[in-house]
Design a protein around this motif. Structure first.
Motif, PDB file in Angstrom:
ATOM      1  N   ASP A 179      34.263 -28.249 -46.597  1.00 26.65           N
ATOM      2  CA  ASP A 179      32.872 -28.472 -46.993  1.00 26.65           C
ATOM      3  C   ASP A 179      32.774 -28.863 -48.467  1.00 26.65           C
ATOM      4  O   ASP A 179      31.916 -29.655 -48.854  1.00 26.65           O
ATOM      5  CB  ASP A 179      31.999 -27.261 -46.684  1.00 26.65           C
ATOM      6  N   ASP A 180      33.688 -28.345 -49.291  1.00 26.64           N
ATOM      7  CA  ASP A 180      33.692 -28.714 -50.703  1.00 26.64           C
ATOM      8  C   ASP A 180      33.988 -30.207 -50.860  1.00 26.64           C
ATOM      9  O   ASP A 180      33.332 -30.897 -51.635  1.00 26.64           O
ATOM     10  CB  ASP A 180      34.746 -27.914 -51.474  1.00 26.64           C
ATOM     11  N   THR A 181      34.966 -30.693 -50.110  1.00 23.13           N
ATOM     12  CA  THR A 181      35.333 -32.113 -50.171  1.00 23.13           C
ATOM     13  C   THR A 181      34.179 -32.984 -49.694  1.00 23.13           C
ATOM     14  O   THR A 181      33.869 -34.007 -50.308  1.00 23.13           O
ATOM     15  CB  THR A 181      36.587 -32.382 -49.320  1.00 23.13           C
ATOM     16  N   GLN A 182      33.543 -32.584 -48.610  1.00 22.47           N
ATOM     17  CA  GLN A 182      32.399 -33.341 -48.075  1.00 22.47           C
ATOM     18  C   GLN A 182      31.307 -33.454 -49.123  1.00 22.47           C
ATOM     19  O   GLN A 182      30.753 -34.527 -49.352  1.00 22.47           O
ATOM     20  CB  GLN A 182      31.870 -32.650 -46.810  1.00 22.47           C
ATOM     21  N   LEU A 183      30.981 -32.354 -49.781  1.00 16.79           N
ATOM     22  CA  LEU A 183      29.881 -32.363 -50.749  1.00 16.79           C
ATOM     23  C   LEU A 183      30.270 -33.036 -52.061  1.00 16.79           C
ATOM     24  O   LEU A 183      29.444 -33.693 -52.684  1.00 16.79           O
ATOM     25  CB  LEU A 183      29.371 -30.947 -50.960  1.00 16.79           C
ATOM     26  N   LEU A 184      31.521 -32.908 -52.457  1.00 19.14           N
ATOM     27  CA  LEU A 184      31.978 -33.640 -53.639  1.00 19.14           C
ATOM     28  C   LEU A 184      31.887 -35.143 -53.375  1.00 19.14           C
ATOM     29  O   LEU A 184      31.473 -35.912 -54.242  1.00 19.14           O
ATOM     30  CB  LEU A 184      33.411 -33.244 -53.999  1.00 19.14           C
ATOM     31  N   THR A 185      32.222 -35.543 -52.165  1.00 19.56           N
ATOM     32  CA  THR A 185      32.094 -36.945 -51.772  1.00 19.56           C
ATOM     33  C   THR A 185      30.628 -37.365 -51.845  1.00 19.56           C
ATOM     34  O   THR A 185      30.313 -38.459 -52.325  1.00 19.56           O
ATOM     35  CB  THR A 185      32.645 -37.168 -50.349  1.00 19.56           C
ATOM     36  N   TYR A 186      29.726 -36.502 -51.383  1.00 17.29           N
ATOM     37  CA  TYR A 186      28.296 -36.819 -51.476  1.00 17.29           C
ATOM     38  C   TYR A 186      27.899 -37.062 -52.923  1.00 17.29           C
ATOM     39  O   TYR A 186      27.218 -38.042 -53.227  1.00 17.29           O
ATOM     40  CB  TYR A 186      27.422 -35.697 -50.901  1.00 17.29           C
ATOM     41  N   TRP A 187      28.278 -36.165 -53.825  1.00 14.46           N
ATOM     42  CA  TRP A 187      27.839 -36.293 -55.215  1.00 14.46           C
ATOM     43  C   TRP A 187      28.417 -37.543 -55.862  1.00 14.46           C
ATOM     44  O   TRP A 187      27.764 -38.166 -56.712  1.00 14.46           O
ATOM     45  CB  TRP A 187      28.181 -35.030 -56.004  1.00 14.46           C
TER      46      TRP A 187
END
Length: 171
Positions: free
Chosen positions: A82-90
């Motif tokens: 989930d951290d990777t997914q959200l870092l990708t979002y940002w």
């Protein structure tokens, strides 16, 4: 139950502890989900109309609040997916804001731009859709590879220039 009824029941079950929605349900006799959907509808109508530039504000709120919430939840978990997914979002969000900044005069002429942007931000911001990863892999990654990729991009040249200036200052 059909899907709409399940969706409304899900909204009702997730909003049990919210006092204003409980008051709405008690006073109107309607389910809490109707109030939630009404607020969402008004939100999107305000973005659509963009009276006084409120569409831009509401679009940016959607771009910060929803993924911001998911980011706070991700910080509480022990997994990194989930951290990777959200870092990708940002990263995608930042890329979009840079592009938007430099093309504001053109975007002004696109009808309903803020509505489209809001829908796009929700698409890339809600982890279930996987939209941020798709946009990153399709658009941002190829550009980033040219800029920072493999030690031979623009970033490497900037680092070399900065090192040269830094070492010249030391003397």
């Amino acid at each position: 139950m059909d899907q709409v009824t399940q969706f409304l029941s899900h909204i009702d079950s997730k909003t049990i502890g919210i006092t204003p929605l409980n008051h709405f349900e008690a006073q109107s006799g309607l389910p809490r989900s109707y109030a939630v959907l009404g607020v969402v509808a008004v939100y999107f109508v305000l973005i659509f109309l963009n009276v006084g530039g409120i569409g831009q504000l509401l679009s940016n709120i959607a771009g910060f609040v929803v993924p911001g919430y998911y980011s706070l939840v991700a910080l509480q978990t022990t997994t990194t997916a989930d951290d990777t997914q959200l870092l990708t979002y940002w990263v995608v969000f930042a890329f979009l804001n840079v592009v938007e900044f430099w093309s504001k005069a053109i975007l002004y002429w696109i009808p309903f731009y803020w509505l489209f942007k809001t829908i796009f931000l929700l698409y890339i911001g809600i982890p279930v859709t996987g939209g941020a990863v798709q946009v990153y892999n399709g658009i941002v990654a190829p550009i980033a590879e040219r800029v920072v990729g493999g030690g031979k991009g623009i970033a490497s040249e900037i680092n070399d220039a900065a090192s040269g200036v830094s070492s010249a200052v030391d003397y």
